[in-house]
Design an enzyme around this catalytic site. Sequence first.
Site, PDB file in Angstrom:
ATOM      1  N   HIS A   1       0.833  -1.200   0.000  1.00  0.00           N
ATOM      2  CA  HIS A   1       0.000   0.000   0.000  1.00  0.00           C
ATOM      3  C   HIS A   1       0.866   1.248   0.000  1.00  0.00           C
ATOM      4  CE1 HIS A   1      -3.729  -2.300   1.600  1.00  0.00           C
ATOM      5  NE2 HIS A   1      -3.596  -2.363   0.301  1.00  0.00           N
TER       6      HIS A   1
ATOM      7  N   HIS B   1       0.073  -9.221   1.918  1.00  0.00           N
ATOM      8  CA  HIS B   1      -1.050  -9.327   2.858  1.00  0.00           C
ATOM      9  C   HIS B   1      -1.700 -10.704   2.837  1.00  0.00           C
ATOM     10  CE1 HIS B   1      -1.185  -4.847   1.911  1.00  0.00           C
ATOM     11  NE2 HIS B   1      -0.792  -4.943   3.154  1.00  0.00           N
TER      12      HIS B   1
ATOM     13  N   HIS C   1      -9.656  -4.571   5.309  1.00  0.00           N
ATOM     14  CA  HIS C   1      -8.262  -4.657   4.859  1.00  0.00           C
ATOM     15  C   HIS C   1      -7.997  -6.043   4.250  1.00  0.00           C
ATOM     16  CE1 HIS C   1      -3.871  -4.774   5.039  1.00  0.00           C
ATOM     17  NE2 HIS C   1      -3.918  -3.465   5.103  1.00  0.00           N
TER      18      HIS C   1
ATOM     19  N   GLU D   1      -5.465  -8.009   4.247  1.00  0.00           N
ATOM     20  CA  GLU D   1      -4.842  -9.001   5.141  1.00  0.00           C
ATOM     21  C   GLU D   1      -5.901  -9.647   6.040  1.00  0.00           C
ATOM     22  OE1 GLU D   1      -1.685  -7.687   7.977  1.00  0.00           O
ATOM     23  OE2 GLU D   1      -2.748  -9.013   9.345  1.00  0.00           O
TER      24      GLU D   1
ATOM     25  N   CYS E   1       2.959  -8.229  14.365  1.00  0.00           N
ATOM     26  CA  CYS E   1       4.283  -8.413  13.766  1.00  0.00           C
ATOM     27  C   CYS E   1       5.381  -7.751  14.620  1.00  0.00           C
ATOM     28  CB  CYS E   1       4.190  -7.799  12.373  1.00  0.00           C
ATOM     29  SG  CYS E   1       5.683  -7.197  11.699  1.00  0.00           S
TER      30      CYS E   1
ATOM     31  N   SER F   1      -2.245   2.686   3.848  1.00  0.00           N
ATOM     32  CA  SER F   1      -1.398   1.724   4.559  1.00  0.00           C
ATOM     33  C   SER F   1      -1.823   1.657   6.026  1.00  0.00           C
ATOM     34  CB  SER F   1       0.062   2.165   4.429  1.00  0.00           C
ATOM     35  OG  SER F   1       0.819   1.645   5.497  1.00  0.00           O
TER      36      SER F   1
ATOM     37  N   SER G   1       5.957   0.083   4.327  1.00  0.00           N
ATOM     38  CA  SER G   1       6.069  -0.058   2.866  1.00  0.00           C
ATOM     39  C   SER G   1       6.556   1.238   2.207  1.00  0.00           C
ATOM     40  CB  SER G   1       4.719  -0.490   2.283  1.00  0.00           C
ATOM     41  OG  SER G   1       3.698   0.376   2.715  1.00  0.00           O
TER      42      SER G   1
HETATM   43  S1  SF4 Z   1       6.945  -7.777   8.295  1.00  0.00           S
HETATM   44 FE1  SF4 Z   1       5.128  -7.111   9.440  1.00  0.00          FE
HETATM   45  S2  SF4 Z   1       4.520  -5.173   8.522  1.00  0.00           S
HETATM   46 FE2  SF4 Z   1       5.900  -6.177   7.099  1.00  0.00          FE
HETATM   47  S3  SF4 Z   1       4.539  -7.269   5.709  1.00  0.00           S
HETATM   48 FE3  SF4 Z   1       5.130  -8.678   7.327  1.00  0.00          FE
HETATM   49  S4  SF4 Z   1       3.483  -8.502   8.830  1.00  0.00           S
HETATM   50 FE4  SF4 Z   1       3.321  -6.739   7.494  1.00  0.00          FE
END
Ligand code: SF4
Length: 279
Positions: free
Chosen positions: A40, A72, A122, A124, A193, A221, A264
Site C-alpha cells: 500500500h 497481505h 483490509h 490481510e 508483527c 497503509s 512499505s
Molecule cells: S513484516 Fe510485518 S509489517 Fe511487514 S509485511 Fe510482514 S506482517 Fe506486514
Amino acid sequence: MKVEKADKIGFCFGVRRAVEVLEKVAQEQGGVETLGAVVHNKQVMQRLATIGVKVARDIDDIRGGTVATSSHGISPQIEKELRSRHIGIISTTCPFVHRAQVAARRLAEAGFFVVIYGDADHPEVRGILGWTRGQGIATMDVKFLETFDQVPRRLGILSQTTQIPAHFNEFAKKLIDVALSRDSEIRIIDTICHDIRERQAAALKLAEKVDLMLVVGGRHSANTNRLAELCAEVTETHVVETAKEIKLSWLRGKNRIGITAGASTDEQTVNEVWRKLNG
Ligand code: SF4
C-alpha cells in the site's frame, strides 16, 4: 530546527521480500501481474510499474496465466478460485501474515469461534478471516457479541499484524470481561508483527521528544495510519505521502521535528522528506 529520524525506518522484512520477488520475476519474465496492490504505497507501486509490474484489480482482471499475490496474503477461497481458472500463483505472503492465517485455521479446526481484532475491509484481515472458513469475525468492537443468542463457549482471539499492541490487549481484556463465563474457554494468540512493534516503539520514543512528527507513508497503509495514531497521542502529527505535501504552516515555531515511516515506504521517499526539512 533539528530534524531526527526514528531508529526503525525503511521497508519491513515482509515488504522487502515481496518487492525482491516481484523485481526478480519481472526481470526474468519481462513483467508480472499482481492481484491488487502488492504493497500500500503509491511511490513503490509506480516504481514497480516501470519494470513491468501490472496490478489486476480482481481475479476477472487477470490477463496472463500467472499472478503474484500480495504480502497481505489471500484466503483459501481466492486461492481455490485462481487454481480452478488454472492461474499459477506466485505468493509473496509475509511469513508473519502466514503465521496469523495458520493460527486462525487451527483455532477454527479446534472448534473455536475466531475473533480477529482488525479492519474488516483490509485485504490481510479478509485473507485471515477466510482461513476460519465461516467460523470467525473481524471487528474492533466487542459489541459484535450482542448479535449472538448465546456467546460461543470457545473463543479464539488474534490480531491483524499491524495493530497497536496496547489496543489489542484492551480489546482482549474487554472480550474476556464480557464473554468469560462458566465452562467457557478463551485462547489469545499474539499475531502482531515484531517489526511493527519495534517501529511503533521507536516512533513513540521520538514523538515524545519533538514538537512535530511527520509519518511518511501511503494513506491506505494500515501500519502507517497506526503509527500516526500513536504519535498523535503525544505530539502534533501529520501523514505525508511525499515531501511535496509538507505544509510550511506546520513547521512554524517548531524546534524539533521527528520523521517516521510506514513499513512499505521506500528510503528514497523518506530521504526526500528529510532533505526538504533540512533544505
Ligand atoms: S513484516 Fe510485518 S509489517 Fe511487514 S509485511 Fe510482514 S506482517 Fe506486514
